[in-house]
Motif scaffolding. Structure first.
Motif, PDB file in Angstrom:
ATOM      1  N   GLY A  83      41.421  36.766  57.146  1.00  0.00           N
ATOM      2  CA  GLY A  83      40.731  37.960  56.678  1.00  0.00           C
ATOM      3  C   GLY A  83      41.223  38.408  55.317  1.00  0.00           C
ATOM      4  N   ALA A  84      42.526  38.382  55.125  1.00  0.00           N
ATOM      5  CA  ALA A  84      43.092  38.801  53.839  1.00  0.00           C
ATOM      6  C   ALA A  84      42.655  37.865  52.725  1.00  0.00           C
ATOM      7  CB  ALA A  84      44.614  38.841  53.926  1.00  0.00           C
ATOM      8  N   LEU A  85      42.665  36.570  53.003  1.00  0.00           N
ATOM      9  CA  LEU A  85      42.267  35.612  51.970  1.00  0.00           C
ATOM     10  C   LEU A  85      40.783  35.719  51.638  1.00  0.00           C
ATOM     11  CD1 LEU A  85      44.345  32.501  53.083  1.00  0.00           C
ATOM     12  CD2 LEU A  85      44.724  33.932  51.062  1.00  0.00           C
ATOM     13  N   PRO A  88      48.956  43.147  45.977  1.00  0.00           N
ATOM     14  CA  PRO A  88      50.180  42.346  45.926  1.00  0.00           C
ATOM     15  C   PRO A  88      51.452  43.177  45.753  1.00  0.00           C
ATOM     16  CG  PRO A  88      48.727  41.820  44.063  1.00  0.00           C
ATOM     17  CD  PRO A  88      48.020  42.806  44.923  1.00  0.00           C
ATOM     18  N   ALA A  89      51.329  44.397  45.317  1.00  0.00           N
ATOM     19  CA  ALA A  89      52.506  45.268  45.177  1.00  0.00           C
ATOM     20  C   ALA A  89      53.024  45.742  46.534  1.00  0.00           C
ATOM     21  CB  ALA A  89      52.168  46.467  44.299  1.00  0.00           C
ATOM     22  N   THR A 114      48.068  45.047  54.887  1.00  0.00           N
ATOM     23  CA  THR A 114      46.885  44.196  54.854  1.00  0.00           C
ATOM     24  C   THR A 114      45.687  45.015  55.299  1.00  0.00           C
ATOM     25  OG1 THR A 114      45.996  42.045  55.494  1.00  0.00           O
ATOM     26  CG2 THR A 114      47.110  43.321  57.224  1.00  0.00           C
ATOM     27  N   TYR A 115      44.520  44.488  55.100  1.00  0.00           N
ATOM     28  CA  TYR A 115      43.300  45.183  55.500  1.00  0.00           C
ATOM     29  C   TYR A 115      42.662  44.494  56.691  1.00  0.00           C
ATOM     30  CZ  TYR A 115      43.026  48.292  51.492  1.00  0.00           C
ATOM     31  OH  TYR A 115      43.267  49.292  50.580  1.00  0.00           O
ATOM     32  N   TYR A 118      52.573  52.928  49.757  1.00  0.00           N
ATOM     33  CA  TYR A 118      51.175  52.510  49.634  1.00  0.00           C
ATOM     34  C   TYR A 118      50.282  53.748  49.587  1.00  0.00           C
ATOM     35  CZ  TYR A 118      46.740  50.291  50.642  1.00  0.00           C
ATOM     36  OH  TYR A 118      45.423  49.880  50.581  1.00  0.00           O
ATOM     37  N   PHE A 119      50.576  54.706  50.448  1.00  0.00           N
ATOM     38  CA  PHE A 119      49.831  55.965  50.431  1.00  0.00           C
ATOM     39  C   PHE A 119      49.923  56.627  49.062  1.00  0.00           C
ATOM     40  CE2 PHE A 119      50.103  60.643  50.948  1.00  0.00           C
ATOM     41  CZ  PHE A 119      48.761  60.881  51.165  1.00  0.00           C
TER      42      PHE A 119
END
Length: 132
Positions: free
Chosen positions: A40-42, A49-50, A55-56, A109-110
């Motif tokens: 899914g990520a790919l 990348p940071a 992941t989503y 991330y937030f």
């Protein structure tokens, strides 16, 4: 569902079994989850990348949502625990079976994606209010 025989190095298998057990799933489920997450990520190329621990995945609405990689826990859950409930990263880590580093990365991330996360939180609050 297609079958696939998989040979893993002993240490990798032991580590995967440990993480699967900590998540309350079988090794097969854990491997399926990991492969699905990676594919899914790919295919989405949404990952930042940071933030390698994030992941989503597509939620019930079909919209991609940020999750802590390998945990099944949404970033917004960590944010709610910190902002609304006032829990420290150490308390959140203990509550959800995460490392403090994972919690801190979710909060970082937030910081970088606040509008996206705040919109998801507000959307759920609206939905909850309508169903009460």
């Amino acid at each position: 569902m297609a079958r696939y025989s998989l040979n893993l190095p002993t240490q990798l298998k032991q580590d995967a079994e440990k993480y699967a057990a900590s998540q309350g799933v079988s090794l097969n489920q854990f491997i399926l989850w990991a492969v699905a997450e990676k594919v899914g990520a790919l295919s989405q190329q949404l990952d930042d990348p940071a933030f390698p621990e994030i992941t989503y995945r597509r939620g019930a609405s079909g919209q991609p949502m940020p999750f802590l990689r390998g945990s099944g826990l949404r970033v917004q859950t960590v944010v709610v625990a910190a902002k609304l409930w006032g829990l420290s990263p150490k308390e959140i880590a203990a509550e959800y079976g995460l490392s403090e580093a994972q919690v801190k990365q979710a909060l970082a991330y937030f910081g970088a994606h606040a509008a996206e996360i705040e919109m998801a939180i507000a959307s759920e609050e609206t939905l909850e209010a309508a169903n009460v």
